[in-house]
Design an enzyme around this catalytic site. Structure first.
Site, PDB file in Angstrom:
ATOM      1  N   ASP B 313      41.645  16.382  60.519  1.00  0.00           N
ATOM      2  CA  ASP B 313      41.080  15.579  60.042  1.00  0.00           C
ATOM      3  C   ASP B 313      41.610  15.160  58.548  1.00  0.00           C
ATOM      4  O   ASP B 313      42.093  15.903  57.665  1.00  0.00           O
ATOM      5  CB  ASP B 313      39.608  15.932  59.639  1.00  0.00           C
ATOM      6  CG  ASP B 313      38.819  15.778  60.945  1.00  0.00           C
ATOM      7  OD1 ASP B 313      38.932  14.702  61.995  1.00  0.00           O
ATOM      8  OD2 ASP B 313      38.129  16.804  61.094  1.00  0.00           O
ATOM      9  N   ASP B 350      27.155   6.792  36.587  1.00  0.00           N
ATOM     10  CA  ASP B 350      27.367   7.095  38.023  1.00  0.00           C
ATOM     11  C   ASP B 350      27.733   8.223  38.436  1.00  0.00           C
ATOM     12  O   ASP B 350      28.763   8.800  38.005  1.00  0.00           O
ATOM     13  CB  ASP B 350      28.411   6.085  38.217  1.00  0.00           C
ATOM     14  CG  ASP B 350      28.623   5.835  39.726  1.00  0.00           C
ATOM     15  OD1 ASP B 350      28.107   6.761  40.251  1.00  0.00           O
ATOM     16  OD2 ASP B 350      29.519   4.788  39.944  1.00  0.00           O
ATOM     17  N   GLU B 354      33.287   8.746  42.931  1.00  0.00           N
ATOM     18  CA  GLU B 354      34.383   7.767  42.390  1.00  0.00           C
ATOM     19  C   GLU B 354      33.972   7.415  40.994  1.00  0.00           C
ATOM     20  O   GLU B 354      34.850   7.321  39.929  1.00  0.00           O
ATOM     21  CB  GLU B 354      34.063   6.417  43.347  1.00  0.00           C
ATOM     22  CG  GLU B 354      34.401   6.557  44.759  1.00  0.00           C
ATOM     23  CD  GLU B 354      33.552   7.289  45.729  1.00  0.00           C
ATOM     24  OE1 GLU B 354      32.494   8.004  45.248  1.00  0.00           O
ATOM     25  OE2 GLU B 354      33.800   7.221  46.900  1.00  0.00           O
ATOM     26  N   ALA B 385      24.612   0.760  49.797  1.00  0.00           N
ATOM     27  CA  ALA B 385      25.559   0.131  50.924  1.00  0.00           C
ATOM     28  C   ALA B 385      25.342  -1.271  51.433  1.00  0.00           C
ATOM     29  O   ALA B 385      26.295  -1.890  51.883  1.00  0.00           O
ATOM     30  CB  ALA B 385      25.344   0.995  51.986  1.00  0.00           C
ATOM     31  N   THR B 387      24.411  -3.814  49.234  1.00  0.00           N
ATOM     32  CA  THR B 387      24.989  -4.857  48.307  1.00  0.00           C
ATOM     33  C   THR B 387      26.583  -4.561  48.088  1.00  0.00           C
ATOM     34  O   THR B 387      27.272  -5.100  47.766  1.00  0.00           O
ATOM     35  CB  THR B 387      24.362  -4.859  47.064  1.00  0.00           C
ATOM     36  OG1 THR B 387      24.437  -3.567  46.526  1.00  0.00           O
ATOM     37  CG2 THR B 387      22.984  -5.298  47.266  1.00  0.00           C
ATOM     38  N   ARG B 388      27.111  -3.338  48.413  1.00  0.00           N
ATOM     39  CA  ARG B 388      28.310  -2.794  48.251  1.00  0.00           C
ATOM     40  C   ARG B 388      28.820  -2.733  46.706  1.00  0.00           C
ATOM     41  O   ARG B 388      29.905  -3.360  46.438  1.00  0.00           O
ATOM     42  CB  ARG B 388      29.142  -3.326  49.241  1.00  0.00           C
ATOM     43  CG  ARG B 388      29.002  -3.039  50.548  1.00  0.00           C
ATOM     44  CD  ARG B 388      30.254  -3.218  51.518  1.00  0.00           C
ATOM     45  NE  ARG B 388      30.141  -4.718  51.438  1.00  0.00           N
ATOM     46  CZ  ARG B 388      31.377  -5.362  51.617  1.00  0.00           C
ATOM     47  NH1 ARG B 388      32.323  -4.625  51.835  1.00  0.00           N
ATOM     48  NH2 ARG B 388      31.283  -6.596  51.822  1.00  0.00           N
ATOM     49  N   LYS B 404      35.891  -0.191  13.832  1.00  0.00           N
ATOM     50  CA  LYS B 404      36.847   0.779  13.258  1.00  0.00           C
ATOM     51  C   LYS B 404      38.206   0.639  13.862  1.00  0.00           C
ATOM     52  O   LYS B 404      38.764   1.609  14.017  1.00  0.00           O
ATOM     53  CB  LYS B 404      36.223   1.794  13.374  1.00  0.00           C
ATOM     54  CG  LYS B 404      35.453   2.523  12.186  1.00  0.00           C
ATOM     55  CD  LYS B 404      35.116   3.777  12.344  1.00  0.00           C
ATOM     56  CE  LYS B 404      34.271   4.265  10.949  1.00  0.00           C
ATOM     57  NZ  LYS B 404      33.517   5.448  10.960  1.00  0.00           N
ATOM     58  N   ASP B 551      33.680  20.498  62.571  1.00  0.00           N
ATOM     59  CA  ASP B 551      32.525  21.123  62.164  1.00  0.00           C
ATOM     60  C   ASP B 551      31.069  20.281  62.633  1.00  0.00           C
ATOM     61  O   ASP B 551      30.294  20.695  63.043  1.00  0.00           O
ATOM     62  CB  ASP B 551      32.265  21.079  60.849  1.00  0.00           C
ATOM     63  CG  ASP B 551      32.703  19.792  60.181  1.00  0.00           C
ATOM     64  OD1 ASP B 551      32.864  18.852  60.914  1.00  0.00           O
ATOM     65  OD2 ASP B 551      32.837  19.318  58.951  1.00  0.00           O
ATOM     66  N   ASP B 555      32.198  17.203  67.196  1.00  0.00           N
ATOM     67  CA  ASP B 555      33.370  17.806  67.618  1.00  0.00           C
ATOM     68  C   ASP B 555      33.444  18.879  68.777  1.00  0.00           C
ATOM     69  O   ASP B 555      34.324  19.218  69.203  1.00  0.00           O
ATOM     70  CB  ASP B 555      33.836  18.455  66.246  1.00  0.00           C
ATOM     71  CG  ASP B 555      34.100  17.704  65.257  1.00  0.00           C
ATOM     72  OD1 ASP B 555      34.657  16.381  65.654  1.00  0.00           O
ATOM     73  OD2 ASP B 555      34.386  18.034  64.008  1.00  0.00           O
TER      74      ASP B 555
END
Lengths: 147, 715, 551
Positions: B313, B350, B354, B385, B387-388, B404, B551, B555
């Site tokens: 995988d 977040d 990612e 998901a 509006t992505r 500064k 898993d 499968d």
């Protein structure tokens, strides 16, 4: 699918084999040989003064000490050849018995020498070849002893 | 509660058994009993030989035809060495068994009795305090943060982070949500869950696996069986030879001594492999168990060694499974710093991998806004998901700080505001997400935006767009990062002649880029759950032996169809049932270790067999020339290459034959050295080491032993 | 010591045989496949009539059991026919020299001997057999046993290559072997031999007065060439005369000597190539040919260690080198025809001869040589193949416990059927009946007798002296066990492999020279391991005791 009958098939095939391999094959080979190669097929017979004196392939007995004599111990008991060394030893004896010059005897031995590996290997001579030469060239000595 | 928790997180480690402790010695002596030993044909015969020579030692005149020696001590010495030979064999068995028992008991520690909170009323208010052993399948449990999961169960409600280090040895928190299985013995490190017990305590998955490991009636693997047959065959051949020599020796009056003949017999018998064969098999399973891989069928170990195709995988095996930011790409007049700072600020809250990676990248590049600490983060919109995209709304503090030295976007804004106090831009809106989604949500789109995005995506990376204040300022390149070291392991696999095949649900470009990066030639992109099964079948139809790891329930069919199917312990029950191995660590990359260990077991068995048979050449040349002592036969002594007297020759050969067993026990236990190379190279190397070495070593060894005997008068 | 000239001749001979074998294998491929050839027009009708007369269904595909049953049934019937003819030959036709009936034990021995491709002869063919027996027993069984051997190889090749459903149809293979291979080839060979001087007639022995007065000789002519051709081509080895290929009438010259050697080497040499062709992988065939020739050449070197000079028991026209070369070759190809008396040789040459018969795959007899090589390959692949870190495979099939068991049985049967009767012989003192004692020389001769019988070779020291009930019966049993146990076992392996799953990749590449080298060493070690003590108290002891040629 039909199965070959396991009882009669072996018997029939065996008989066919017997006929083909045991009778037809040697028969046909014999036929061809007798027609095409009769000399070899009948044992490579040789003649002396138009008399067949046996096969050139097998040893002949020679008792007279003036002849070259074959070995009597060999694998087949029919060995027609002797080594050059053996022939040279015998040449001395023949010279003593017959008075044929050593040089001549050594000469015919040399002329008739063959090799075991074509052009190599040990050297040998055919007993009958030598004796035929002797018989042919010294009839006075040998005529009493030959056919 | 705390104390249990403390106990629970004690690091799980296999302690090596003390190899020569008393229990092992006792066990090895117990195994000398003929009632136990008869299962090992070769060793049983050696024991019978011991009895015969022992009888000769007691009364040499019992069989006068074949007991030429008047020296009783010689018979005693031979008998002792024969007994030692058998004992070395039983000792190797005992050590291997002790090892595996040790491993099993360590595994068993995972399943301690722990307290549990059982929900007894329908409304889930009433809770009974029980222990794990009192639980039944179907019981509902409440498990809170800091508690140990008492038994394997399925999460019904809640999400929690779970530490499975007790099971796997690796301290990693795994997120468990509804529908997943949590294993007994793991530790809940956050939140709490309600879960349903999925097994009865005596039949927990782990329990069954451990029973498999330590089961004494372990069935022989197909190969082990074939080697046993080979050994029986050699035993038969040598038995016929020895009986014939015995008969001829008596009939032809060759001056034979039965003890010498027996010495030859025992030397010729494949005692080395005969002694070590069981230990090699057991220790192989043990090595797998130590790596937390439980073998459900012996056949699978060998199939692992035979693997031709390895289905991997992409996610989790080849890559980390999380996308990591690798590059900020500015668009238009914006700089990389602009993009980096915007990414940093928008991702601070977040929690996705990612987002974290963007913060990390920006931090590394030094794109941290100078006055970030005082910026008030008003709101954070999580990735959705539908509006992505995700977004952040930031507001500057009311009191004003002098810049500064920051040069980034904020700086510009600040300067702009300073001279343009009417600006309403007191808030900074940053959104980031899929490039097309961001395009729709913004007003200003740079020139050629679509082309740039397409170009950037060609490498197979994920591209995100980031926009600030309604303007797309740049792109962020994210890559599903390849696991460290995976490239060399793929190379090792290919070296062994095994074809790795990568499976991924990703698009073609991503699949091809990743597979190229790690050196895999075959891959399947846009795979659906059933693709794996089809692939297994396809590879098998081509005459290949397929290994895979899986898993999910999806499968299970593929795991069942494959020759070597490894299920993750964290996986679903059907997957684990279908597989023929289970990885307690749930580490997909370990399939490579499994293949290597499978090969190692086969190789060790072959190496010792070859060595054992090759040894016979030397032993023949040592014993046969001195065996026929009749005067007329003394000519044979010209073959006596080592010039040994009969007694020294026989004893040296026998001692060598016996000592080689303990000498090779470590090899049997840890396996022959294995480097991933092509099979032919491995073969060639082993032929030299164990074949040629097996012919030469005994000459040297026997000569050395003879030297010791003669010069130090040891015997 | 091997001289340069002898080495040259040997290399030339081996080289031409290998080239000839390579070409022959291409023809054999067409014989044993179903594809149509131009020769079908000639042979097709003959075969169809044989199937018709024999009641054979040529489309029936046989599994290994059916194939084996057919082999055994046919061989039993054929041996029985031979037995009966020998028993009553005195009253049958084609008996111009009036050879008497054979005793039951000698008839039994001879029938079992020739039907098992052994051709051990406890009689002197020149005097003990009628023409009918020479043709309808000796020559007939030489054809059928050679055909059986070739069929076995083909069936096993089919099993291992796994491209067919079953192992083929024995009766079809047998018929095609005789019609398309053995009869045409030995026909041509017979005519060449006749051309070179070997007689072929049916007119009885003739007596001639020889050159010297009073002398006479019998020229024992007969159907010699036709017999000699199939005797060599079919690796049978049973000669027309007691002296076999030493007799000038069966082997008149150096050229016939080399030609007859080439004949016995031809088909066994072509079979590895045929195997490669059937597989479609010539390199797998190369493994077989290189391994068997490597062992054969090792054998030649052992035989040439002592200096052999022409002497008693050897024919002058062949010389020492050719006699030694022949003796090694006739045992390496388990033919058993001799061109010199074994008693003539140094014990090391006898050791070399024994090696050939112990290994039986150097390259071994017709069909069975390749079969034994495959047995060794299976054993070697299993023993050393594990060291490549994979379950051992051969030609893509995994070698399982069942194969190992069967291969061991085949391997084990050889020492058992040699050692058990050897021990019994000395235990009951049967060696005394043939004038032997209990020294190493005597032991070598008895060991050789049973090794030759078990390996279906047929050369021996005893010759017609071995015509005792004990030796006739014991060697007869050994010959059939030595023939059919390995055949049955190897057919079983082939039968189980034919439909077995083939895997694409092989860890241990059996088509490499590396593997071939390992194979040669493994075969040598296996043979040494089994027979070393017996060789030690036999020929090795004789050699060390200083016997030059004391047999």
């Amino acid at each position: 699918m039909k199965k070959s009958n396991s009882l009669t098939v072996p018997l029939r095939i065996a008989v066919i084999s017997l006929v083909v391999c045991g009778l037809l094959f040697p028969g046909v080979v014999t036929g061809i040989a007798q027609l095409a190669m009769p000399v070899q097929a009948n044992g490579s017979l040789i003649s002396f003064h138009n008399t067949t004196i046996g096969s050139s392939l097998i040893a002949q007995d020679f008792n007279y000490s003036g002849f070259f004599q074959p070995r009597n111990d060999s694998a087949s008991g029919l060995d027609p050849d002797i080594t050059v060394q053996n022939a040279t030893v015998q040449a001395a004896r023949i010279h003593n018995v017959t008075g044929i010059p050593m040089a001549y005897l050594e000469g015919i031995i040399k002329e008739n020498t063959k090799y075991t590996l074509f052009f190599f290997g040990s050297t040998y001579v055919n007993v009958l070849d030598l004796n035929l030469i002797l018989a042919q060239h010294f009839p006075l000595i040998y005529n009493r002893y030959i056919v | 509660m705390d104390s249990e928790a403390h106990f629970a997180v004690t690091k799980f480690k296999t302690s090596k058994p003390k190899l020569y402790k008393l229990a092992i010695l006792k066990d090895s002596v117990r195994r000398l009993s003929p009632t136990v030993l008869y299962k090992n044909v070769v060793m049983f015969i050696v024991e019978i030989c011991f009895v015969i020579v022992a009888v000769m030692a007691i009364d040499p005149s019992l069989i006068p035809e074949v007991s030429s020696s008047t020296d009783v001590s010689f018979y005693i010495e031979v008998a002792v060495i024969l007994l030692l030979t058998v004992w070395f064999s039983t000792l190797s068995d005992s050590i291997a068994e002790a090892q595996i028992k040790n491993t099993a008991s360590t595994l068993r520690k995972i399943e301690k009795e722990v307290p549990a909170r059982k929900i007894v009323s329908q409304d889930r208010r009433e809770i009974a305090e029980v222990t794990s052993k009192q639980l039944k399948k179907g019981d509902l449990l409440l498990i809170k943060k800091g508690e140990i999961v008492p038994i394997d169960c399925e999460v019904l409600e809640g999400i929690a982070m779970v530490d499975e280090s007790l099971l796997t040895g690796e301290s990693v928190n795994v997120r468990k949500s509804v529908g997943t299985t949590v294993l007994g013995g793991s530790l809940i490190t956050s939140d709490s869950i309600i879960a349903r017990v999925s097994v009865n305590p005596s039949e927990t998955f782990l329990n069954r696996l451990i029973k498999l490991v330590e089961s004494s009636s372990r069935p022989k693997t197909p190969n082990e069986r074939a080697v046993s047959i080979l050994l029986a065959g050699f035993t038969a051949i040598f038995s016929i030879i020895i009986i014939s020599i015995l008969a001829l020796g008596v009939i032809l009056k060759l001056g034979l001594d039965l003890s010498v003949l027996i010495a030859l017999y025992v030397s010729l018998l494949p005692t080395t492999i005969g002694a070590l064969l069981p230990a090699i098999g057991i220790s192989g399973i043990n090595r797998m168990s130590e790596k937390r891989i439980i073998i459900k069928s012996g056949k699978a170990i060998e199939a692992a060694g035979d693997t031709d195709s390895l289905l991997l995988d992409k996610t989790g095996t080849i890559t980390r499974g999380t996308r990591t930011a690798t590059e900020f790409i500015p668009l238009g007049k914006h700089t990389m710093r602009d993009v980096g700072e915007a990414a940093f600020m928008s991702s601070w809250d977040d929690d996705t991998p990612e987002g974290k990676s963007m913060v990390e990248l920006a931090y590394q590049e030094g794109f941290v806004p100078h006055e970030f600490a005082v910026i008030e983060r008003v709101k954070f919109e999580e990735f959705s998901a539908s509006t992505r995209k995700s977004g952040a709304n930031l507001q500057e503090p009311s009191d004003f700080f002098l810049p500064k030295g920051g040069k980034g976007l904020l700086q510009h804004k600040r300067i702009r505001r300073k001279y343009d106090p009417d600006s309403k831009e007191d808030e900074i809106d940053i959104i980031k997400g899929a490039p097309d989604a961001i395009k729709l949500a913004t007003k200003t789109v740079p020139l050629n935006y679509d082309n740039i995005v397409d170009e950037a995506a060609k490498t197979g990376d994920t591209i995100m767009a980031i926009a600030e204040g309604g303007e797309i300022i740049g792109l962020i390149r994210l890559r599903d990062e390849v696991k460290p070291g995976i490239k060399s392991r793929i190379a090792a696999i290919k070296n062994m002649g095994i074809k790795p095949v990568m499976i991924t649900g990703d698009i073609e470009a991503t699949a091809s880029s990743i597979s190229r990066e790690v050196g895999i030639d075959d891959y399947v992109s846009r795979a659906k759950p059933e693709t794996k099964y089809d692939l297994v079948k396809k590879e098998q139809a081509r005459g290949r032996i397929v290994a895979m790891i899986g898993d999910g329930t999806n499968d299970a069919p593929a795991l069942a169809a494959s020759d070597v199917g490894i299920a993750m312990a964290s996986g679903t029950e059907p997957a684990k049932e279908a597989a023929n191995m289970v990885d307690l660590e749930s580490n997909p990359a370990k399939i490579i270790d499994v293949v290597m260990m499978g090969k190692q077991i086969l190789m060790t068995r072959g190496a010792v067999t070859t060595f054992s048979i090759a040894n016979d050449v030397a032993k023949y040349f040592v014993i046969v020339p001195v065996m026929f002592t009749a005067v007329a036969l003394s000519s044979l002594s010209k073959l006596n290459l080592l010039h040994l007297t009969p007694h020294v020759a026989v004893l040296s050969a026998l001692i060598f034959n016996a000592l080689i067993i303990p000498f090779l026990i470590p090899l049997a236990l840890r396996g022959a050295e294995f480097k991933p190379q092509s099979a032919m190279r491995i073969f060639l190397k082993n032929v030299f080491v164990y074949g040629l070495g097996g012919v030469i070593l005994p000459f040297a060894g026997i000569a050395a032993i003879a030297f010791v005997i003669v010069h130090f008068g040891v015997i | 010591m091997i001289t340069a000239s002898a080495a040259f001749i040997i290399v030339l001979e081996l080289g031409s045989v290998v080239v000839g074998g390579w070409f022959l294998s291409s023809y054999l491929l067409s014989v044993y496949s179903t594809r149509k050839t131009r020769l079908d027009r000639i042979f097709g009708p003959i075969e169809r009539s044989i199937y018709y007369l024999g009641g054979v269904n040529p489309y029936e595909e046989m599994g290994w059991k059916a194939y084996l049953r057919a082999i055994l049934a046919l061989n039993v019937v054929e041996a029985a026919i031979g037995f009966v003819i020998l028993l009553i030959q005195g009253s049958l036709p084609l008996n111009p020299m009036h050879a008497p009936d054979m005793s039951w034990s000698l008839s039994l021995n001879t029938a079992l001997s020739f039907s098992s491709n052994t051709d051990l002869q406890h009689y002197n063919g020149g005097t003990a057999l009628s023409y009918l027996s020479q043709m309808a027993v000796i020559q007939f069984l030489q054809f059928t046993s050679a055909a059986t051997g070739l069929c076995v190889a083909i069936a096993i090749f089919r099993g291992l290559t796994g491209k067919t459903k079953g192992l083929g149809n024995f009766y079809v293979d047998y018929t095609r072997t005789i019609v398309r291979v053995l009869v045409p080839l030995s026909g041509v060979a017979a005519l060449i031999l006749i051309f070179l001087g070997v007689p072929q007639s049916l007119s009885g022995y003739s007596v001639f007065k020889t050159l010297e007065l009073g002398g006479s000789e019998v020229v024992k002519s007969g159907p010699i060439a036709s017999l000699v051709s199939i005797m060599q081509l079919g690796t049978n080895g049973g000669g027309y005369f007691g002296a076999n290929a030493a007799n000038p009438l069966t082997n008149p010259s150096q050229i016939t000597n080399l030609f007859e050697l080439a004949l016995m080497m031809l088909i066994p040499t072509s079979l590895p190539f045929l195997f490669g062709r059937m597989l479609g992988r010539m390199k797998e065939g190369r493994t077989l040919i290189v391994a068997s020739y490597a062992l054969y050449i090792i054998d030649i070197f052992i035989a040439f260690i002592p200096i052999t000079q022409i002497g008693e028991g050897m024919e002058v026209r062949f010389g020492a080198a050719s006699s030694v070369f022949w003796t090694v070759t006739t045992t390496a190809f388990t033919t058993g025809s001799v061109n010199a008396s074994l008693s003539a040789f140094n014990p090391l040459i006898i050791l070399a001869a024994l090696f050939g018969m112990i290994i039986q795959a150097t390259p071994g007899g017709i069909g069975v040589g390749a079969m034994y090589m495959l047995m060794y390959i299976i054993m070697t692949v299993f023993i050393v193949g594990l060291m490549a870190g994979r379950t051992p495979e051969y030609l893509g099939t995994k070698i399982n416990a069942g194969d190992v068991k069967l291969a061991i049985v085949a391997f084990l049967s050889h020492p058992v059927i040699i050692l058990v009767p050897t021990v019994i012989t000395f235990a009951i003192g049967a060696q005394a009946a043939v004038g032997l004692g209990t020294n190493s020389i005597s032991f070598t001769q008895i060991l050789y007798e049973y090794t030759s019988a078990a390996a279906n070779n047929g050369s021996d020291f005893l010759g017609s002296a071995g015509n005792t009930v004990y030796f006739n019966v014991s060697t007869g049993i050994v010959m059939w066990l030595g023939r059919f146990i390995p055949i049955a076992v190897m057919l079983a392996i082939a039968g189980s492999m034919v439909q077995r799953k083939r895997y694409a990749s092989e860890a241990l590449r059996t088509d490499t020279l590396t593997f071939t080298a390992v194979l040669v060493v493994a075969i040598f070690i296996l043979a040494v391991l089994t027979f070393f003590p017996f060789l030690a108290i036999g020929p090795i002891l004789s050699y060390l005791e200083g016997f030059k040629n004391g047999f």
